[in-house]
Scaffold this motif. Structure first.
Motif, short mmCIF file in Angstrom:
data_model
loop_
_atom_site.label_atom_id
_atom_site.label_comp_id
_atom_site.label_asym_id
_atom_site.label_seq_id
_atom_site.Cartn_x
_atom_site.Cartn_y
_atom_site.Cartn_z
N PHE A 40 -10.66 -30.39 -24.45
CA PHE A 40 -11.84 -31.26 -24.45
C PHE A 40 -11.57 -32.52 -25.26
N LEU A 41 -10.91 -32.36 -26.39
CA LEU A 41 -10.60 -33.53 -27.21
C LEU A 41 -9.60 -34.45 -26.52
N VAL A 42 -8.66 -33.86 -25.76
CA VAL A 42 -7.70 -34.66 -25.01
C VAL A 42 -8.42 -35.49 -23.95
N VAL A 43 -9.46 -34.93 -23.33
CA VAL A 43 -10.24 -35.67 -22.33
C VAL A 43 -10.85 -36.92 -22.96
N VAL B 3 -3.54 -38.76 -31.10
CA VAL B 3 -4.34 -37.55 -30.94
C VAL B 3 -3.79 -36.70 -29.80
N THR B 4 -3.50 -37.34 -28.66
CA THR B 4 -3.00 -36.61 -27.50
C THR B 4 -1.66 -35.96 -27.79
N GLY C 178 -6.63 -26.46 -35.96
CA GLY C 178 -5.54 -27.24 -35.37
C GLY C 178 -6.05 -28.38 -34.52
N VAL C 179 -7.22 -28.23 -33.92
CA VAL C 179 -7.84 -29.30 -33.15
C VAL C 179 -8.46 -30.33 -34.09
N LEU C 180 -9.04 -29.86 -35.16
CA LEU C 180 -9.71 -30.75 -36.10
C LEU C 180 -8.73 -31.59 -36.90
#
Length: 359
Positions: free
Chosen positions: A153-156, A198-199, A211-213
């Motif tokens: 979702f964050l990659v989107v 980020v990506t 790990g996402v944060l």
């Protein structure tokens, strides 16, 4: 002769000592230079506060207590044959461990406080999440349904940011004013670099919530948002498409900041629940171990075993008794750091520790 041999041996020994001194001095200077380096200090601080495995930190602290206690005992600085000293020390530890009971209860209350609510309130929260997901989907032309995995979702969102930055760089070439063109190109390049960072950190991995944060923790999106506003207001006449792209980027920055805050809440709930469980486990183990040591010395004199074996038992028991505090320290400093570095979503961000790439 013997005198000549001794003289030769002394000269060799002196040269070896001089060489050893030079090597030691060079090594000391090298270590000092490494320690004083700002980059190394930032990496060490970041590992200690955020990136480092918490169990490695706990193990290092517990091992330090064990080795330190064992060393002090072997050098007769402390004595394990003094029954009154040992029983008093572990009795004090037992009394202190009882303070972990209200601590665990308080941590559990923090964890479950957000889980309570009326059905309507819970439904509103779920609906707000679905509405937010639809808003993100509308920003991404190639995404019909956004993924439920936090990293994907964050990659989107990062991809939507990069696409608009790429388009802005193309549109910037149409600007008549050279200063405006350079400002737009510099801004688009910075946004693209931020999105790629980020990506890249999330690509090919399946991290947990922390790990996402972590890749977005120190990114200053409010500053990017304000810079976009400043370009729209102060840069003079902009191409219409550039103004629309800047407005879209502002929406993307708000969305990724909201996502970061939402993931932070999820992480804190999971981490505090984990911490309360670990404190319960380690506190019970430390209490039983300390009680056993007190019972061993209950007769008023130490057991009839070798002093070395007794010292190992006491040092090991002391390390086990210290483990709840080590766990609390290791996990709380990371929780506190996460809260500090993401404490002000929106247009205002207090000064704090800047990311390594921003220095």
């Amino acid at each position: 002769s013997l005198v000549a041999v001794l003289s030769y041996a002394l000269r060799i020994a002196w040269k070896l000592l001089v060489l050893l001194g030079k090597v030691t001095l060079a090594g000391t200077r090298l270590v000092a230079a490494v320690v004083r380096d700002d980059g190394n200090q930032r990496r060490a601080r970041r590992w200690f506060l955020l990136e480092g495995n918490r169990w490695t930190l706990v193990a290092a602290m517990v091992a330090t207590i064990f080795v330190g206690s064992l060393t002090l005992g072997l050098t007769n600085v402390i004595g394990v044959r003094e029954s009154s000293f040992v029983t008093t020390m572990f009795s004090t530890i037992i009394a202190g461990l009882f303070s972990f009971i209200p601590l665990v209860i308080a941590v559990n209350q923090l964890t479950v406080s957000r889980l309570f609510g009326t059905p309507d309130h819970l439904r509103d929260r779920v609906d707000s999440v679905h509405e937010f997901r639809r808003r993100i989907e509308s920003m991404s032309a190639d995404v019909d349904v956004s993924p439920t995995d936090p990293a994907a979702f964050l990659v989107v969102i990062a991809r939507a940011m990069r696409d608009r930055a790429t388009a802005l760089r193309t549109v910037a070439e149409e600007a008549d004013d050279e200063a405006v063109r350079e400002d737009l190109e510099a801004y688009a390049a910075g946004v693209s670099e931020q999105a790629d960072r980020v990506t890249e950190n999330l690509r090919g991995s399946d991290p947990g919530v922390f790990g996402v944060l972590l890749p977005v923790m120190n990114e200053n999106y409010s500053r990017r948002f304000t810079a976009a506003r400043r370009l729209r207001v102060r840069a003079g006449p902009l191409p219409e498409t550039a103004d629309e792209l800047l407005e879209d980027l502002q929406s993307v920055f708000v969305s990724i900041d909201v996502t970061r805050q939402y993931f932070k809440i999820i992480y804190l709930q999971q981490e505090l629940a984990r911490l309360s469980r670990l404190l319960a486990y380690s506190g019970t183990t430390a209490f039983l171990t300390s009680t056993l040591v007190v019972m061993i010395y209950a007769s008023g004199y130490p057991p009839a075993v070798s002093e070395t074996a007794l010292l190992v038992v006491v040092a090991l028991s002391l390390a086990v008794a210290f483990s709840p505090l080590a766990i609390l320290f290791a996990f709380v400093i990371r929780v506190a750091t996460v809260v500090k570095r993401t404490s002000a979503p929106g247009a205002f961000t207090p000064k704090g520790e800047r990311p390594t790439h921003a220095r």
